[in-house]
Design a protein around this motif. Structure first.
Motif, PDB file in Angstrom:
ATOM      1  N   GLU A 117       0.811  -1.216   0.000  1.00  0.00           N
ATOM      2  CA  GLU A 117       0.000   0.000   0.000  1.00  0.00           C
ATOM      3  C   GLU A 117       0.848   1.272   0.000  1.00  0.00           C
ATOM      4  O   GLU A 117       0.551   2.225  -0.714  1.00  0.00           O
ATOM      5  N   LEU A 118       1.881   1.302   0.831  1.00  0.00           N
ATOM      6  CA  LEU A 118       2.636   2.534   1.046  1.00  0.00           C
ATOM      7  C   LEU A 118       3.792   2.756   0.081  1.00  0.00           C
ATOM      8  O   LEU A 118       4.133   3.900  -0.226  1.00  0.00           O
ATOM      9  N   ASP A 119       4.420   1.668  -0.369  1.00  0.00           N
ATOM     10  CA  ASP A 119       5.631   1.847  -1.177  1.00  0.00           C
ATOM     11  C   ASP A 119       5.866   0.631  -2.076  1.00  0.00           C
ATOM     12  O   ASP A 119       6.651  -0.259  -1.735  1.00  0.00           O
ATOM     13  N   PRO A 120       5.199   0.607  -3.248  1.00  0.00           N
ATOM     14  CA  PRO A 120       5.360  -0.536  -4.156  1.00  0.00           C
ATOM     15  C   PRO A 120       6.818  -0.791  -4.561  1.00  0.00           C
ATOM     16  O   PRO A 120       7.209  -1.937  -4.777  1.00  0.00           O
ATOM     17  N   ASP A 121       7.630   0.262  -4.640  1.00  0.00           N
ATOM     18  CA  ASP A 121       9.046   0.059  -4.957  1.00  0.00           C
ATOM     19  C   ASP A 121       9.745  -0.730  -3.853  1.00  0.00           C
ATOM     20  O   ASP A 121      10.611  -1.565  -4.138  1.00  0.00           O
ATOM     21  N   LEU A 122       9.367  -0.479  -2.620  1.00  0.00           N
ATOM     22  CA  LEU A 122       9.941  -1.223  -1.499  1.00  0.00           C
ATOM     23  C   LEU A 122       9.555  -2.697  -1.584  1.00  0.00           C
ATOM     24  O   LEU A 122      10.351  -3.571  -1.249  1.00  0.00           O
ATOM     25  N   LEU A 123       8.348  -2.970  -2.076  1.00  0.00           N
ATOM     26  CA  LEU A 123       7.914  -4.355  -2.226  1.00  0.00           C
ATOM     27  C   LEU A 123       8.846  -5.092  -3.188  1.00  0.00           C
ATOM     28  O   LEU A 123       9.231  -6.240  -2.937  1.00  0.00           O
ATOM     29  N   ARG A 124       9.254  -4.438  -4.260  1.00  0.00           N
ATOM     30  CA  ARG A 124      10.202  -5.054  -5.194  1.00  0.00           C
ATOM     31  C   ARG A 124      11.550  -5.305  -4.505  1.00  0.00           C
ATOM     32  O   ARG A 124      12.185  -6.333  -4.712  1.00  0.00           O
ATOM     33  N   LYS A 125      11.975  -4.372  -3.663  1.00  0.00           N
ATOM     34  CA  LYS A 125      13.228  -4.559  -2.920  1.00  0.00           C
ATOM     35  C   LYS A 125      13.110  -5.729  -1.948  1.00  0.00           C
ATOM     36  O   LYS A 125      14.052  -6.515  -1.789  1.00  0.00           O
ATOM     37  N   VAL A 126      11.950  -5.862  -1.310  1.00  0.00           N
ATOM     38  CA  VAL A 126      11.725  -6.969  -0.384  1.00  0.00           C
ATOM     39  C   VAL A 126      11.781  -8.294  -1.150  1.00  0.00           C
ATOM     40  O   VAL A 126      12.374  -9.269  -0.675  1.00  0.00           O
ATOM     41  N   GLU A 127      11.175  -8.323  -2.333  1.00  0.00           N
ATOM     42  CA  GLU A 127      11.229  -9.542  -3.157  1.00  0.00           C
ATOM     43  C   GLU A 127      12.678  -9.913  -3.469  1.00  0.00           C
ATOM     44  O   GLU A 127      13.062 -11.082  -3.386  1.00  0.00           O
ATOM     45  N   GLN A 128      13.494  -8.919  -3.816  1.00  0.00           N
ATOM     46  CA  GLN A 128      14.904  -9.169  -4.111  1.00  0.00           C
ATOM     47  C   GLN A 128      15.633  -9.677  -2.865  1.00  0.00           C
ATOM     48  O   GLN A 128      16.434 -10.612  -2.940  1.00  0.00           O
ATOM     49  N   MET A 129      15.340  -9.062  -1.723  1.00  0.00           N
ATOM     50  CA  MET A 129      15.971  -9.496  -0.471  1.00  0.00           C
ATOM     51  C   MET A 129      15.590 -10.934  -0.136  1.00  0.00           C
ATOM     52  O   MET A 129      16.430 -11.718   0.316  1.00  0.00           O
ATOM     53  N   LEU A 130      14.313 -11.292  -0.361  1.00  0.00           N
ATOM     54  CA  LEU A 130      13.870 -12.665  -0.115  1.00  0.00           C
ATOM     55  C   LEU A 130      14.584 -13.640  -1.039  1.00  0.00           C
ATOM     56  O   LEU A 130      15.019 -14.723  -0.618  1.00  0.00           O
ATOM     57  N   HIS A 131      14.716 -13.262  -2.293  1.00  0.00           N
ATOM     58  CA  HIS A 131      15.424 -14.105  -3.254  1.00  0.00           C
ATOM     59  C   HIS A 131      16.871 -14.317  -2.798  1.00  0.00           C
ATOM     60  O   HIS A 131      17.365 -15.458  -2.805  1.00  0.00           O
ATOM     61  N   GLU A 132      17.548 -13.249  -2.394  1.00  0.00           N
ATOM     62  CA  GLU A 132      18.936 -13.361  -1.932  1.00  0.00           C
ATOM     63  C   GLU A 132      19.042 -14.218  -0.675  1.00  0.00           C
ATOM     64  O   GLU A 132      19.971 -15.007  -0.531  1.00  0.00           O
TER      65      GLU A 132
END
Length: 143
Positions: free
Chosen positions: A115-130
């Motif tokens: 809701e607040l920061d869709p760009d952060l969601l992409r960063k979280v996805e990358q962090m989860l992948h790593e």
């Protein structure tokens, strides 16, 4: 938890004192802090000293005492930078929430980030992948 910034972790006077301590980065005594606080409120020496001792007991400030009796002087200095303090406190809160509420907290975090920061969601996805890659690398160790 309704407060903002450092006030989420500390009381209002504790926060004011810590902001002054971080700004200074030096050893300060109760009189120096009292002078700096005067523009906002007038606090007694005892009140400020109590808060400083409490912050020292929590491990947020270092305390250095010298002299004896009426000549005793205590000075205080921050243990960690403002950023390091916030990182540690947010980690403690997050760890506690996940230990207590697990999946519910993670689901809410994802919803809020979306809701607040869709760009952060992409960063979280990358962090989860790593993190998954690190985990699989640690679990796959040739014998």
């Amino acid at each position: 938890m309704q407060e903002e910034g450092v006030n989420r972790f500390l009381g209002s006077l504790e926060s004011m004192i810590m902001e002054l301590m971080w700004e200074s980065g030096e050893w300060l005594n109760v009189q120096q802090l009292r002078e700096s606080l005067k523009s906002e409120h007038v606090y007694s020496v005892n009140t400020i000293m109590t808060v400083l001792n409490r912050l020292s007991d929590k491990g947020i400030l270092d305390k250095l005492a010298s002299g004896r009796g009426r000549n005793k002087l205590a000075q205080f200095k921050v243990v960690a930078t403002r950023q390091d303090f916030i990182m540690q406190q947010t980690r403690n809160v997050t760890e506690g929430l996940i230990k207590d509420f697990g999946e519910v907290v993670v689901a809410h975090m994802i919803d809020v980030v979306e809701e607040l920061d869709p760009d952060l969601l992409r960063k979280v996805e990358q962090m989860l992948h790593e993190a998954k890659m690190r985990n699989s690398d640690e679990n796959f160790k040739p014998s």
